[in-house]
Design an enzyme around this catalytic site. Structure first.
Site, mmCIF file in Angstrom:
data_model
loop_
_atom_site.group_PDB
_atom_site.id
_atom_site.type_symbol
_atom_site.label_atom_id
_atom_site.label_comp_id
_atom_site.label_asym_id
_atom_site.label_seq_id
_atom_site.Cartn_x
_atom_site.Cartn_y
_atom_site.Cartn_z
ATOM 1 N N ASN A 189 48.376 28.671 105.959
ATOM 2 C CA ASN A 189 48.103 29.417 104.803
ATOM 3 C C ASN A 189 47.746 30.594 104.831
ATOM 4 O O ASN A 189 47.096 31.060 105.828
ATOM 5 C CB ASN A 189 47.098 28.515 103.881
ATOM 6 C CG ASN A 189 46.945 29.377 102.471
ATOM 7 O OD1 ASN A 189 47.490 30.060 102.138
ATOM 8 N ND2 ASN A 189 45.779 29.237 102.154
ATOM 9 N N GLY A 190 48.538 31.698 104.358
ATOM 10 C CA GLY A 190 48.100 33.244 104.578
ATOM 11 C C GLY A 190 49.543 33.949 104.929
ATOM 12 O O GLY A 190 50.435 33.213 104.410
ATOM 13 N N GLU A 236 50.777 32.423 80.330
ATOM 14 C CA GLU A 236 50.639 31.526 81.617
ATOM 15 C C GLU A 236 51.008 30.183 81.678
ATOM 16 O O GLU A 236 51.730 29.702 82.332
ATOM 17 C CB GLU A 236 49.401 31.821 82.531
ATOM 18 C CG GLU A 236 48.236 30.946 82.036
ATOM 19 C CD GLU A 236 47.166 31.312 82.963
ATOM 20 O OE1 GLU A 236 47.200 31.231 84.090
ATOM 21 O OE2 GLU A 236 45.806 31.287 82.410
ATOM 22 N N ARG A 243 47.510 24.278 94.339
ATOM 23 C CA ARG A 243 47.491 25.518 94.976
ATOM 24 C C ARG A 243 48.910 26.116 95.420
ATOM 25 O O ARG A 243 48.817 27.258 95.643
ATOM 26 C CB ARG A 243 46.764 25.106 96.665
ATOM 27 C CG ARG A 243 45.319 24.834 96.167
ATOM 28 C CD ARG A 243 44.676 24.402 97.550
ATOM 29 N NE ARG A 243 44.678 25.806 98.389
ATOM 30 C CZ ARG A 243 43.518 26.552 98.430
ATOM 31 N NH1 ARG A 243 42.570 26.256 97.582
ATOM 32 N NH2 ARG A 243 43.362 27.626 98.951
ATOM 33 N N TRP A 282 53.346 27.661 98.380
ATOM 34 C CA TRP A 282 53.727 28.605 97.132
ATOM 35 C C TRP A 282 54.344 29.692 98.089
ATOM 36 O O TRP A 282 53.438 30.345 98.846
ATOM 37 C CB TRP A 282 52.357 29.098 96.709
ATOM 38 C CG TRP A 282 52.717 29.997 95.449
ATOM 39 C CD1 TRP A 282 52.850 29.720 94.128
ATOM 40 C CD2 TRP A 282 52.637 31.553 95.522
ATOM 41 N NE1 TRP A 282 52.982 30.882 93.557
ATOM 42 C CE2 TRP A 282 53.098 32.033 94.202
ATOM 43 C CE3 TRP A 282 52.714 32.542 96.561
ATOM 44 C CZ2 TRP A 282 53.010 33.396 93.890
ATOM 45 C CZ3 TRP A 282 52.706 33.805 96.183
ATOM 46 C CH2 TRP A 282 53.015 34.060 94.928
ATOM 47 N N GLU A 336 41.787 37.457 77.210
ATOM 48 C CA GLU A 336 41.866 36.014 77.870
ATOM 49 C C GLU A 336 42.792 35.229 77.055
ATOM 50 O O GLU A 336 43.553 34.247 77.661
ATOM 51 C CB GLU A 336 40.586 35.358 77.812
ATOM 52 C CG GLU A 336 40.440 34.164 78.466
ATOM 53 C CD GLU A 336 40.656 34.010 79.889
ATOM 54 O OE1 GLU A 336 41.240 34.895 80.462
ATOM 55 O OE2 GLU A 336 41.098 32.728 80.209
ATOM 56 N N CYS A 394 49.092 27.776 98.686
ATOM 57 C CA CYS A 394 49.471 26.675 99.905
ATOM 58 C C CYS A 394 48.161 26.021 100.179
ATOM 59 O O CYS A 394 47.061 26.414 99.866
ATOM 60 C CB CYS A 394 49.807 27.493 101.007
ATOM 61 S SG CYS A 394 51.428 28.375 101.095
ATOM 62 N N HIS A 405 48.758 53.283 66.915
ATOM 63 C CA HIS A 405 49.174 54.155 67.780
ATOM 64 C C HIS A 405 50.381 53.901 68.521
ATOM 65 O O HIS A 405 50.609 54.602 69.603
ATOM 66 C CB HIS A 405 47.976 54.760 68.648
ATOM 67 C CG HIS A 405 46.779 55.162 68.097
ATOM 68 N ND1 HIS A 405 46.680 56.379 67.520
ATOM 69 C CD2 HIS A 405 45.557 54.677 67.672
ATOM 70 C CE1 HIS A 405 45.493 56.570 66.919
ATOM 71 N NE2 HIS A 405 44.815 55.422 67.076
ATOM 72 N N LYS A 426 45.862 33.336 78.494
ATOM 73 C CA LYS A 426 46.086 31.865 78.660
ATOM 74 C C LYS A 426 47.549 31.435 77.866
ATOM 75 O O LYS A 426 48.174 30.559 78.555
ATOM 76 C CB LYS A 426 44.700 31.130 77.672
ATOM 77 C CG LYS A 426 44.275 29.982 77.970
ATOM 78 C CD LYS A 426 43.389 30.170 79.253
ATOM 79 C CE LYS A 426 43.674 30.804 80.520
ATOM 80 N NZ LYS A 426 42.882 30.889 81.567
ATOM 81 N N LYS A 439 46.719 28.163 91.727
ATOM 82 C CA LYS A 439 45.542 28.384 91.444
ATOM 83 C C LYS A 439 44.752 29.329 92.339
ATOM 84 O O LYS A 439 43.767 30.125 91.739
ATOM 85 C CB LYS A 439 45.011 26.980 91.826
ATOM 86 C CG LYS A 439 43.334 27.031 91.271
ATOM 87 C CD LYS A 439 43.332 26.807 89.921
ATOM 88 C CE LYS A 439 41.755 26.794 89.377
ATOM 89 N NZ LYS A 439 41.681 27.094 87.798
HETATM 90 C C1 AGP Z 1 43.777 32.374 85.016
HETATM 91 O O1 AGP Z 1 43.990 31.302 84.113
HETATM 92 C C2 AGP Z 1 44.327 32.267 86.084
HETATM 93 N N1 AGP Z 1 44.372 31.216 86.917
HETATM 94 C C3 AGP Z 1 44.020 33.533 87.002
HETATM 95 O O2 AGP Z 1 43.996 34.733 86.322
HETATM 96 C C4 AGP Z 1 42.551 33.652 87.798
HETATM 97 O O3 AGP Z 1 41.714 33.958 86.968
HETATM 98 C C5 AGP Z 1 42.617 34.634 88.904
HETATM 99 O O4 AGP Z 1 43.719 34.530 89.626
HETATM 100 C C6 AGP Z 1 41.180 35.015 89.568
HETATM 101 O O5 AGP Z 1 40.958 33.846 90.330
HETATM 102 P P1 AGP Z 1 39.498 33.731 91.076
HETATM 103 O O6 AGP Z 1 38.685 33.533 89.703
HETATM 104 O O7 AGP Z 1 39.476 32.333 91.667
HETATM 105 O O8 AGP Z 1 39.177 34.667 91.830
#
Ligand code: AGP
Length: 612
Positions: free
Chosen positions: A102-103, A491, A27, A76, A484, A2, A507, A488, A607
């Protein structure tokens, strides 16, 4: 999660709120809304499900909302599905107050029950609405809005960043914060609140970060801040170094692509100021060599991609320092009764500096007596403020949900920290130290070479964008890198993907390999190249297509056994993942582009994850 923006001044609030929401949309993007207040019209609200453009269209089709004070929100969803009613702002039953939140209000059920018994009617399924309704209820006993706000905050449990408007105070905006980010912006005859600086940077770069428990009263004349006991607080003001262009696409189709391309420059900003006369120098650290010699163990705690940085860091720090390193997911760490104590260093990694699980892990580590050092991108964020030491990545604002330049800069900084600590311990010889420093200096230019041409990634994406599942395999640093690469891809392209330590394949997972499966074999870690060759042969003989990522030096050898080869320049092994990650980012980007995905705002994601 949010985004919140708020404004009070002398010009119409709506355009400023919409501009701010556009920059905050990363966000959360389930729904959006604004509320303004004017002396003649009182509170006026418009909100709806969908992206910000839907709200813009609605506002364009009606007479303008008048008012020079307002609040805006991009959501969100947590409590209540994304629909018009559950969108923010929420208005109290009799229209006296409007709020954005937000929260999560954890005791919202209890408050709702209480208010229902008092005859209050609720409209939404959200936890947030209780704040608006409770505030209006508290006006029965309090005439001063600030008294009423404090009475409400006393009863709230959970996390909140709040923006509040009162119908009978058209010049005023009240803000409150606990465990969710909120900053104040100081303009000329105007004042702002925002979840992050990108929302208001076009209007002011003069900001202060609200602390937990603080309440702010904003008018066009200025901002007063009070602590949880209502004592006035003198806020430290910060000047935002970057300007509005850093938070815009600047001609690129997507923020993600722009941020991939910004990586050489971002790395330069992270590395250069910390290299002096062939030495790593951290002027910003209070931690001394003496402290480093005291640490028995190191924990690296983070979420998502930041956790993946920690996975690379474990290999590198243990190699350089010969000190045991444990990497933990922040969401697990806090509930695992961690065996952390006063002799341990906990390194917390976070781009946003606001991830709730990471923040909670930090607090847990501190309560157990550990020293906490954080690697953070957002200056003044909660994690930065609560850490004993902070290393800022200086990557600049990262807008795309999928992190790229933040990951790269975190990785470089963590390796530099490992090198610095290894030197404090006397465990790295001068030749190796000098070799790593020299490769750190060369890293931005080598990375620029990797992104100079994107043709091969576009071509591979055109071949493989219809895959059902893509496997990433690698050993040691390449295994950490694969985690990673796989994240990537999944997501932003929504293709199922798994990352395995290559030795683990036989395994169990190799049973999934069939003719046409795509395996991304990461083979940049020179000491284990022979092993990588064997693993490639194993999946090739079961019909898989194999794309190998390796260094230029080994391209020919890998070319003879792979379906396709991607190369990056060679560097010192501890820095190789910094180059290796870029082809994986670009491959994921072009696959998502071929699939027509919303790259900067992938479905279901946000984000900054400020809820558990
Ligand atoms: C990765 O592309 C994501 N946006 C996500 O995994 C992100 O790295 C994770 O939410 C941690 O966020 P931060 O680094 O802001 O704590």
């Amino acid at each position: 999660m949010c985004g919140i923006v708020g404004f009070t001044g002398i010009t119409p609030a709506v355009p400023i709120l919409l501009d701010g929401l556009e920059r905050l949309e990363y966000r959360g993007y389930d729904s959006a809304g604004v509320a303004v207040v004017s002396p003649r019209e009182g509170l006026q609200i418009q909100k709806c499900k969908g992206r910000l453009q839907v709200l813009r269209d609605k506002l364009d089709s009606q007479p303008p909302l008048t008012g020079t004070a307002g609040i805006g929100h991009t959501r969100w969803a947590t409590h209540g599905e994304p629909n018009d009613v559950n969108s923010h702002p929420h208005v109290s039953q009799n229209g006296r107050v409007a709020i954005v939140h937000n929260g999560i209000i954890e005791n919202y059920v209890e408050i709702k029950q209480f208010l229902l018994h008092k005859g209050v009617t609720f409209r939404s399924d959200t936890d947030s609405e209780v704040v608006a309704q409770l505030l209006e209820y508290c006006f029965n006993d309090h005439t001063d809005p600030l008294d009423a706000v404090y009475a409400v905050l006393e009863r709230l449990e959970g996390a909140y960043a709040l923006g509040i408007l009162c119908a009978d105070r058209p010049d005023m905006l009240i803000a409150a914060r606990k465990d969710a980010p909120l900053l104040l912006g100081y303009g000329d005859g105007e004042s702002f609140i925002a979840s992050d600086a990108t929302a208001i940077i076009a209007h002011t770069r003069d900001v202060a970060y609200m602390a937990d428990g603080e309440v702010a009263v904003l008018t066009r004349a200025g901002i007063q801040v009070f602590d949880e006991y209502r004592r006035p607080v003198e806020k430290e003001r910060h000047f935002i170094e970057w300007d509005v262009s850093a938070a815009e696409k600047g001609g690129y189709a997507h923020f993600m692509f722009k941020e991939i391309m910004e990586q050489p420059e971002a790395l330069r900003r992270t590395i250069s100021p910390r290299l002096r006369e062939g030495q790593v120098a951290f002027d910003e650290l209070a931690m001394t060599a003496e402290d480093v010699r005291r640490f028995r163990r190191i924990f690296i705690v983070a979420c998502g991609s930041s956790y993946h940085v920690g996975m690379v860091g474990k290999y590198n720090l243990e190699k350089l320092m010969r000190t045991p390193v444990e990497v933990a997911l922040a969401s697990e760490f806090r509930y695992s009764a961690p065996l952390v104590g006063a002799d341990d260093l906990v390194i917390v990694i976070s781009q946003s500096g606001e991830t709730l699980d990471t923040m909670a892990a930090l607090r847990e580590a501190k309560s157990l007596g550990a020293r906490v050092l954080s690697i953070v991108n957002v200056v003044g964020s909660s994690i930065a403020r609560e850490s004993d030491d902070v290393l800022y990545t200086w990557a600049g604002p990262e807008i795309a949900v999928a992190t790229t330049k933040a990951y790269s800069t975190q990785l470089a900084l963590l390796t530099m920290l490992g090198l610095w600590m290894a030197r404090c311990l006397g465990r790295v010889d001068s030749a190796e130290y000098a070799a790593i420093v020299s490769e750190l200096e060369a890293l931005p230019d080598k990375l620029a070479k990797v992104i100079a041409s994107t043709d091969i990634y576009q071509y591979l994406a055109s071949l493989y964008f219809n895959q059902q599942c893509i496997f990433y395999i690698g050993r040691n640093l390449d295994y950490a890198l694969g985690l990673e690469g796989s994240l990537k891809l999944k997501e932003i392209s929504y293709i199922h993907s798994e990352s395995y330590a290559a030795g683990e394949l036989k395994h169990g997972t190799i049973s999934l390999i069939e003719p046409g499966s795509l395996v991304m074999s990461l083979a940049t870690y020179a000491p284990l190249l022979d092993k990588a060759v064997s693993n490639i042969a194993e999946v090739r003989s079961r019909g898989a297509d194999v794309v190998v990522l390796t260094t230029e030096e080994h391209a020919e050898r890998m070319g003879s056994i792979a379906s396709h080869v991607l190369t990056v320049p060679g560097t010192h092994p501890v820095l190789q993942p910094n180059l290796g990650v870029v082809p994986l980012q670009l491959f994921a980007y072009y696959v998502a582009l071929h699939r027509g995905c919303d790259i900067d705002k992938p479905k279901n994601l946000a984000k900054s994850v400020t809820v558990e």
